[in-house]
Design a protein around this motif. Structure first.
Motif, short mmCIF file in Angstrom:
data_model
loop_
_atom_site.label_atom_id
_atom_site.label_comp_id
_atom_site.label_asym_id
_atom_site.label_seq_id
_atom_site.Cartn_x
_atom_site.Cartn_y
_atom_site.Cartn_z
N GLY A 1 5.01 10.14 -6.70
CA GLY A 1 5.98 10.25 -7.79
C GLY A 1 5.34 10.70 -9.08
N GLU A 2 4.09 10.28 -9.32
CA GLU A 2 3.36 10.71 -10.52
C GLU A 2 3.10 12.21 -10.47
OE1 GLU A 2 -0.25 8.50 -11.02
OE2 GLU A 2 0.81 6.58 -11.07
N LYS A 3 2.71 12.70 -9.31
CA LYS A 3 2.43 14.13 -9.17
C LYS A 3 3.66 14.97 -9.44
CE LYS A 3 -1.33 13.66 -5.86
NZ LYS A 3 -1.75 13.88 -4.47
N SER A 4 4.82 14.49 -8.99
CA SER A 4 6.06 15.25 -9.21
C SER A 4 6.76 14.83 -10.50
CB SER A 4 7.01 15.03 -8.03
OG SER A 4 7.43 13.68 -7.99
N ARG A 5 6.16 13.87 -11.21
CA ARG A 5 6.69 13.34 -12.48
C ARG A 5 8.02 12.63 -12.30
NH1 ARG A 5 5.11 18.52 -16.12
NH2 ARG A 5 2.88 18.21 -15.99
N MET A 6 8.30 12.23 -11.08
CA MET A 6 9.55 11.55 -10.75
C MET A 6 9.66 10.22 -11.49
SD MET A 6 10.65 10.75 -6.92
CE MET A 6 11.23 12.10 -6.01
N ASN A 7 8.53 9.56 -11.67
CA ASN A 7 8.56 8.21 -12.23
C ASN A 7 8.48 8.18 -13.75
OD1 ASN A 7 5.96 9.06 -12.35
ND2 ASN A 7 5.05 7.27 -11.41
N ARG A 8 8.58 9.31 -14.41
CA ARG A 8 8.54 9.32 -15.88
C ARG A 8 9.90 9.00 -16.50
NH1 ARG A 8 4.41 13.98 -17.92
NH2 ARG A 8 2.63 13.20 -16.75
N ASN A 9 10.93 9.06 -15.72
CA ASN A 9 12.27 8.74 -16.21
C ASN A 9 12.47 7.24 -16.09
OD1 ASN A 9 14.98 8.38 -16.68
ND2 ASN A 9 15.62 10.15 -15.46
N ALA B 1 0.83 -1.20 0.00
CA ALA B 1 0.00 0.00 0.00
C ALA B 1 0.87 1.26 0.00
CB ALA B 1 -0.94 0.00 1.20
N MET B 2 1.94 1.24 0.78
CA MET B 2 2.82 2.40 0.83
C MET B 2 3.57 2.58 -0.50
SD MET B 2 2.35 4.15 3.47
CE MET B 2 3.76 5.24 3.55
N LYS B 3 3.93 1.49 -1.13
CA LYS B 3 4.58 1.59 -2.44
C LYS B 3 3.64 2.27 -3.43
CE LYS B 3 6.76 -1.01 -6.14
NZ LYS B 3 7.24 -2.32 -6.63
N ARG B 4 2.36 1.86 -3.43
CA ARG B 4 1.38 2.49 -4.32
C ARG B 4 1.23 3.98 -4.00
NH1 ARG B 4 -1.41 -2.33 -3.31
NH2 ARG B 4 -2.78 -1.26 -1.83
N TYR B 5 1.20 4.30 -2.70
CA TYR B 5 1.07 5.70 -2.27
C TYR B 5 2.28 6.53 -2.72
CZ TYR B 5 0.99 9.72 0.87
OH TYR B 5 1.02 10.99 1.38
N PHE C 1 15.08 5.82 -13.72
CA PHE C 1 14.96 6.19 -12.32
C PHE C 1 13.74 5.48 -11.75
CE2 PHE C 1 14.34 9.54 -8.95
CZ PHE C 1 15.54 9.31 -8.33
N SER C 2 13.92 4.24 -11.37
CA SER C 2 12.80 3.41 -10.94
C SER C 2 12.50 3.58 -9.46
CB SER C 2 13.10 1.94 -11.22
OG SER C 2 14.15 1.49 -10.40
N TYR C 3 11.36 3.07 -9.03
CA TYR C 3 10.95 3.14 -7.63
C TYR C 3 12.02 2.56 -6.72
CZ TYR C 3 8.58 2.01 -3.29
OH TYR C 3 8.27 1.90 -1.97
N PHE D 1 11.65 28.54 -13.62
CA PHE D 1 11.54 27.26 -12.92
C PHE D 1 10.94 26.23 -13.84
CE2 PHE D 1 11.50 30.57 -9.75
CZ PHE D 1 12.44 30.10 -8.86
N GLY D 2 11.50 25.01 -13.81
CA GLY D 2 10.98 23.96 -14.66
C GLY D 2 11.20 22.61 -14.01
N SER D 3 10.93 21.59 -14.78
CA SER D 3 11.03 20.22 -14.28
C SER D 3 12.35 19.61 -14.70
CB SER D 3 9.88 19.40 -14.84
OG SER D 3 10.02 18.06 -14.45
N CYS D 4 12.83 18.67 -13.90
CA CYS D 4 14.08 17.98 -14.21
C CYS D 4 13.85 16.68 -14.98
CB CYS D 4 14.83 17.66 -12.91
SG CYS D 4 15.36 19.11 -12.03
N THR D 5 12.62 16.39 -15.33
CA THR D 5 12.35 15.11 -15.99
C THR D 5 12.44 15.21 -17.48
OG1 THR D 5 9.98 15.53 -15.97
CG2 THR D 5 10.89 14.27 -14.14
#
Length: 116
Positions: free
Chosen positions: A36-44, A27-31, A47-49, A112-116
């Motif tokens: 990560g989706e909101k910050s677009r962290m997981n689009r790279n 559950a915490m992994k999903r959370y 750069f995996s979970y 300001f921009g995103s790093c992804t």
């Protein structure tokens, strides 16, 4: 007093988060992935979970969040007053300050921009 309140808030958040990660890892992994989706962290794709997920709610995480929140207490901007000389990190990893980038009397523009 503000630093003590921030310390209590962040410490409580980390303790609760770490406890939930132990009790409900899926559950915490999903959370965390949702965050990560909101910050677009997981689009790279490189750069995996597994690279960043387990660091959430660790002691280093606690130290980092405290450092950032405490530093922000010093960064107050008021209309008509000089801008705070906030520390920044260059792409090369060097620590500098915003006002170090000013040239002569030209205005400094921050984009300001995103790093992804």
């Amino acid at each position: 007093l503000q630093k003590i309140l921030i310390l209590l808030q962040v410490t409580l958040s980390v303790v609760v988060g770490k406890t939930l990660m132990i009790l409900f890892p899926n559950a915490m992994k999903r959370y965390i992935l949702k965050m990560g989706e909101k910050s677009r962290m997981n689009r790279n794709p490189k750069f995996s979970y597994e690279n960043w997920g387990p660091t959430f709610f660790s002691f280093k995480y606690l130290q980092f969040v405290l450092k950032v929140k405490w530093k922000r207490l010093e960064d107050e901007a008021y209309e008509g007053q000089p801008a705070p000389n906030t520390p920044v990190v260059t792409l090369g990893g060097e620590v500098s300050h915003v006002l170090d980038f000013m040239k002569d009397n030209r205005p400094l523009i921050l984009n300001f921009g995103s790093c992804t």
